[in-house]
Design a protein around this motif. Structure first.
Motif, mmCIF file in Angstrom:
data_model
loop_
_atom_site.group_PDB
_atom_site.id
_atom_site.type_symbol
_atom_site.label_atom_id
_atom_site.label_comp_id
_atom_site.label_asym_id
_atom_site.label_seq_id
_atom_site.Cartn_x
_atom_site.Cartn_y
_atom_site.Cartn_z
ATOM 1 N N GLU A 203 0.729 -1.349 -0.005
ATOM 2 C CA GLU A 203 0.019 0.097 0.080
ATOM 3 C C GLU A 203 0.921 1.204 0.088
ATOM 4 O O GLU A 203 0.503 2.244 -0.690
ATOM 5 C CB GLU A 203 -1.030 0.032 1.254
ATOM 6 N N GLN A 204 2.026 1.286 0.743
ATOM 7 C CA GLN A 204 2.930 2.294 0.821
ATOM 8 C C GLN A 204 3.835 2.525 -0.147
ATOM 9 O O GLN A 204 3.922 2.924 -1.146
ATOM 10 C CB GLN A 204 3.353 2.557 2.153
ATOM 11 N N ALA A 205 4.967 1.461 -0.085
ATOM 12 C CA ALA A 205 5.937 1.443 -1.011
ATOM 13 C C ALA A 205 5.853 0.849 -2.365
ATOM 14 O O ALA A 205 6.158 1.407 -3.479
ATOM 15 C CB ALA A 205 7.138 0.510 -0.308
ATOM 16 N N GLY A 206 4.805 -0.084 -2.444
ATOM 17 C CA GLY A 206 4.618 -0.752 -3.757
ATOM 18 C C GLY A 206 3.976 0.344 -4.748
ATOM 19 O O GLY A 206 4.387 0.493 -5.786
ATOM 20 N N GLU A 207 2.600 0.935 -4.038
ATOM 21 C CA GLU A 207 1.992 1.709 -4.859
ATOM 22 C C GLU A 207 2.673 2.964 -5.384
ATOM 23 O O GLU A 207 2.569 3.575 -6.385
ATOM 24 C CB GLU A 207 0.763 2.048 -4.186
ATOM 25 N N ALA A 208 3.662 3.247 -4.454
ATOM 26 C CA ALA A 208 4.513 4.659 -4.748
ATOM 27 C C ALA A 208 5.443 4.279 -5.986
ATOM 28 O O ALA A 208 5.621 5.178 -6.822
ATOM 29 C CB ALA A 208 5.204 5.035 -3.470
ATOM 30 N N LEU A 209 6.012 3.292 -6.127
ATOM 31 C CA LEU A 209 6.861 2.746 -7.145
ATOM 32 C C LEU A 209 5.944 2.750 -8.393
ATOM 33 O O LEU A 209 6.426 3.036 -9.542
ATOM 34 C CB LEU A 209 7.193 1.145 -6.712
ATOM 35 N N VAL A 210 4.855 2.065 -8.379
ATOM 36 C CA VAL A 210 3.992 1.960 -9.660
ATOM 37 C C VAL A 210 3.597 3.467 -10.144
ATOM 38 O O VAL A 210 3.407 3.784 -11.210
ATOM 39 C CB VAL A 210 2.700 1.311 -9.187
ATOM 40 N N ASP A 214 8.524 8.684 -13.289
ATOM 41 C CA ASP A 214 10.044 8.280 -13.884
ATOM 42 C C ASP A 214 10.178 6.786 -14.104
ATOM 43 O O ASP A 214 11.345 6.465 -14.845
ATOM 44 C CB ASP A 214 11.163 8.896 -13.281
ATOM 45 N N VAL A 215 9.215 6.043 -13.697
ATOM 46 C CA VAL A 215 9.470 4.395 -13.913
ATOM 47 C C VAL A 215 8.900 4.435 -15.267
ATOM 48 O O VAL A 215 7.761 4.477 -15.328
ATOM 49 C CB VAL A 215 8.881 3.801 -12.593
ATOM 50 N N ARG A 216 9.571 3.539 -15.943
ATOM 51 C CA ARG A 216 9.173 3.145 -17.419
ATOM 52 C C ARG A 216 8.281 2.024 -17.560
ATOM 53 O O ARG A 216 7.768 1.752 -18.553
ATOM 54 C CB ARG A 216 10.410 3.228 -18.412
ATOM 55 N N LYS A 217 8.558 1.016 -16.673
ATOM 56 C CA LYS A 217 8.160 -0.241 -16.772
ATOM 57 C C LYS A 217 7.907 -0.840 -15.548
ATOM 58 O O LYS A 217 8.674 -0.790 -14.673
ATOM 59 C CB LYS A 217 9.035 -1.099 -17.551
ATOM 60 N N ILE A 218 6.788 -1.653 -15.344
ATOM 61 C CA ILE A 218 6.602 -2.310 -13.870
ATOM 62 C C ILE A 218 6.417 -3.930 -14.203
ATOM 63 O O ILE A 218 5.695 -4.267 -15.106
ATOM 64 C CB ILE A 218 5.269 -1.807 -13.326
ATOM 65 N N SER A 219 7.094 -4.680 -13.650
ATOM 66 C CA SER A 219 7.115 -6.118 -13.643
ATOM 67 C C SER A 219 6.401 -6.465 -12.225
ATOM 68 O O SER A 219 7.289 -6.462 -11.209
ATOM 69 C CB SER A 219 8.166 -6.699 -13.915
ATOM 70 N N THR A 226 -4.431 -7.429 -7.136
ATOM 71 C CA THR A 226 -3.404 -6.439 -7.128
ATOM 72 C C THR A 226 -2.933 -6.058 -8.517
ATOM 73 O O THR A 226 -2.648 -4.914 -8.692
ATOM 74 C CB THR A 226 -2.148 -6.656 -5.938
ATOM 75 N N GLY A 227 -2.706 -7.170 -9.349
ATOM 76 C CA GLY A 227 -2.290 -6.902 -10.752
ATOM 77 C C GLY A 227 -3.219 -5.978 -11.584
ATOM 78 O O GLY A 227 -3.003 -5.268 -12.216
ATOM 79 N N MET A 228 -4.586 -6.026 -11.348
ATOM 80 C CA MET A 228 -5.554 -5.206 -11.872
ATOM 81 C C MET A 228 -5.251 -3.730 -11.404
ATOM 82 O O MET A 228 -5.347 -2.587 -12.360
ATOM 83 C CB MET A 228 -6.923 -5.531 -11.556
ATOM 84 N N LYS A 231 -2.138 -2.489 -13.299
ATOM 85 C CA LYS A 231 -2.537 -2.119 -14.689
ATOM 86 C C LYS A 231 -3.186 -0.667 -14.827
ATOM 87 O O LYS A 231 -2.920 0.165 -15.646
ATOM 88 C CB LYS A 231 -3.396 -3.120 -15.482
ATOM 89 N N GLU A 232 -4.071 -0.648 -13.783
ATOM 90 C CA GLU A 232 -4.896 0.704 -13.863
ATOM 91 C C GLU A 232 -3.961 1.860 -13.806
ATOM 92 O O GLU A 232 -3.989 3.047 -14.202
ATOM 93 C CB GLU A 232 -5.938 0.596 -12.811
ATOM 94 N N LEU A 233 -3.031 1.683 -12.668
ATOM 95 C CA LEU A 233 -2.190 2.984 -12.166
ATOM 96 C C LEU A 233 -1.156 3.085 -13.541
ATOM 97 O O LEU A 233 -0.742 4.130 -13.493
ATOM 98 C CB LEU A 233 -1.547 2.469 -11.014
ATOM 99 N N THR A 234 -0.595 2.125 -14.012
ATOM 100 C CA THR A 234 0.448 2.254 -15.091
ATOM 101 C C THR A 234 -0.217 2.791 -16.032
ATOM 102 O O THR A 234 0.521 3.697 -17.016
ATOM 103 C CB THR A 234 1.140 0.762 -15.513
ATOM 104 N N SER A 235 -1.356 2.780 -16.465
ATOM 105 C CA SER A 235 -2.089 3.219 -17.678
ATOM 106 C C SER A 235 -2.151 4.975 -17.658
ATOM 107 O O SER A 235 -1.911 5.472 -18.775
ATOM 108 C CB SER A 235 -3.486 2.893 -17.995
ATOM 109 N N HIS A 236 -1.889 5.491 -16.401
ATOM 110 C CA HIS A 236 -1.793 7.102 -16.489
ATOM 111 C C HIS A 236 -0.681 7.483 -16.968
ATOM 112 O O HIS A 236 -0.488 8.865 -17.621
ATOM 113 C CB HIS A 236 -1.957 7.462 -15.071
ATOM 114 N N HIS A 237 0.617 6.756 -17.051
ATOM 115 C CA HIS A 237 1.770 7.235 -17.592
ATOM 116 C C HIS A 237 2.273 6.246 -18.803
ATOM 117 O O HIS A 237 3.409 6.422 -19.472
ATOM 118 C CB HIS A 237 2.656 7.338 -16.685
#
Length: 476
Positions: A203-210, A214-219, A226-228, A231-237
């Motif tokens: 909730e804290q560190a993980g979501e801040a990373l996503v 400046d982060v170009r890819k998330i694996s 959580t995967g969904m 996906k939702e958060l990465t779509s913004h960038h």
């Protein structure tokens, strides 16, 4: 134990800590900082600074660092495995295999570093085009608690070889071995800031990373829910994303299978790591002609499994990783019992006695006559519970195997090549095994379809997904 940012151990800007406890005993193993969004921003900044230098290294230079790290891991594999067992719970034998598997992954990517090349497209009178692959930049990796060492390798190996820098967020219950492996990479010559490990909650560190722009890819490897969210958060960038979200892998045993071999395959395929494996056998379909003898033999083998502290001698299965995980499994089995969705023929309860009272132990469980709508069939059960169903023929087995939103792996046990090919052609999954289950060497692409996620780990496929093409058009 501290986080690693910019190549050095560091505390969080906050004073909060996460306690890491042994799942077998409940004893405190260590504690790590509860990283915040500010800590994650520091790590991304360090990775951004390191990227300019790291991307200029040759593939061979980057590959040699991976080789040296793998050598150091092999030298320390016993200590690393013991630490993994203490924080995760699995038997020491399985931890040793996992640590060695991590070394295999680094060696694989180090080995293929000498064989990467671009492409020249001859266009006749229009000229020529040179196509090369370039790194993406700062990437993020979020790994789970069930196989933290192997999955770290799946992400670190290709990401670093491709020339990216990486910020890694381990699971909050199993960060210790990951931190030690990051230190070994530093000792092998990885420049400061290329790999940063920030501990903390999702909730804290993980979501801040996503969320970080400046982060170009998330694996990400973890749950579907959580995967969904990822996906939702990465779509913004418009970030690249790889999602491995687990599965409900079917195992099909046909009348012509070598029964004893298939029984051992089911035993390991389900109860390895206490069933806490994405590609574990989670649904078992046995053809009617051999169903009775197969179930009898499997029940005998399951009842003989030695469950206990993973550091103990001759332990076949350790505890579940947390009390919460055991509660989920207990509830699923209890609902099956209450709703008469299946017949529990072995196990079906937490282990009792002085040796088990402080740990999260659960008896290996077999359930027969399971109804198709039972959660044991429709959901991913992440623990030592195996539903076994009888089917009349291969066509019925394939139909049942595909009756799921998941599509990660599947196996068929047969001596008939035509049957094996039919399963390969018709079962919806990213990987199909014949007369085996679970094996995932680093050379083989791994990932799922449907609810099991998008993208691939392992092999050349994963390396390609950590880079992008760039074309140079030459008009002579």
């Amino acid at each position: 134990m501290q986080m690693r940012i910019g190549g050095t151990e560091t505390a969080s800007l906050d004073e909060a800590w996460i306690e890491i406890k042994n799942p077998s005993t409940g004893e405190l193993v260590d504690r790590v900082p509860a990283g915040t969004a500010e800590d994650m921003a520091r790590a991304v900044d360090a990775a951004g600074i390191a990227f300019d230098t790291w991307k200029k290294k040759t593939l061979r230079e980057r590959g040699m660092i991976l080789f040296r790290a793998a050598e150091k891991v092999r030298e320390q594999h016993k200590d690393l495995a013991r630490l993994l067992t203490m924080e995760q719970g699995k038997p020491l034998r399985e931890s040793i295999d996992e640590v060695r598997g991590y070394a295999n992954i680094l060696e694989f990517y180090g080995g293929i570093s000498a064989h990467q090349s671009g492409e020249t497209i001859r266009l006749g009178s229009a000229g020529d085009c040179l196509v090369v692959r370039e790194p993406l930049g700062v990437c993020g990796a979020i790994i789970p608690w069930n196989m933290p060492v192997i999955i770290m390798g799946w992400k670190v190996g290709p990401a670093l070889l491709a020339g990216n820098t990486l910020v890694l967020k381990p699971a909050s219950s199993t960060p210790l071995t990951n931190l030690n492996l990051a230190k070994i990479l530093d000792e092998a010559g990885l420049p400061p800031g290329v790999l940063n490990v920030v501990t903390g909650t999702g909730e804290q560190a993980g979501e801040a990373l996503v969320r970080h722009p400046d982060v170009r890819k998330i694996s990400f490897t973890g749950s579907c829910a959580t995967g969904m969210r990822v996906k939702e958060l990465t779509s913004h960038h418009l970030k690249d994303v790889t999602l491995e979200l687990g599965g409900s892998d079917p195992m099909i045993v046909l009348n012509d299978a070598h029964i004893d071999h298939a029984v051992e395959g089911a035993l390991r395929g389900r109860f390895y790591n206490a069933g806490q494996t994405c590609t574990a056998v989670k649904r078992l379909y046995v053809q009617e002609g051999v169903a009775d003898i197969f179930i009898q033999k499997l029940k005998e083998r399951v009842s003989a499994l030695n469950v206990g502290n993973g550091l103990g001698p001759k332990i076949d299965m350790g505890p579940l990783n947390s009390s919460g995980q055991r509660e989920i499994i207990s509830q699923a089995v209890e609902n099956t019992r209450n709703n008469q969705d299946g017949k529990i023929i072995e196990g079906g309860c937490a282990l009792k006695g002085k040796a088990y009272e402080s740990g999260y132990f659960y008896r290996p469980t077999l359930v027969t006559d399971v109804t198709p709508k039972s959660p044991l069939i429709t959901e991913e059960i992440f623990g030592p519970v195996l539903p076994v169903m009888s089917v009349p023929n291969l066509e019925a087995a394939i139909r049942e195997a595909n009756n799921t939103r998941f599509g990660l792996g599947a196996s068929v046990w047969t001596t008939n090549l035509h049957s094996a090919k039919k399963v390969f052609d018709e079962v919806h999954a990213g990987i199909i095994w014949v007369n085996r289950h679970l094996t995932l060497p680093p050379e083989v692409p791994f990932g799922g379809t449907g609810g099991s996620g998008i993208g691939r780990e392992n092999g050349q496929d994963s390396l390609d997904q950590y880079s992008q093409t760039k074309s140079l058009f030459l008009n002579w």
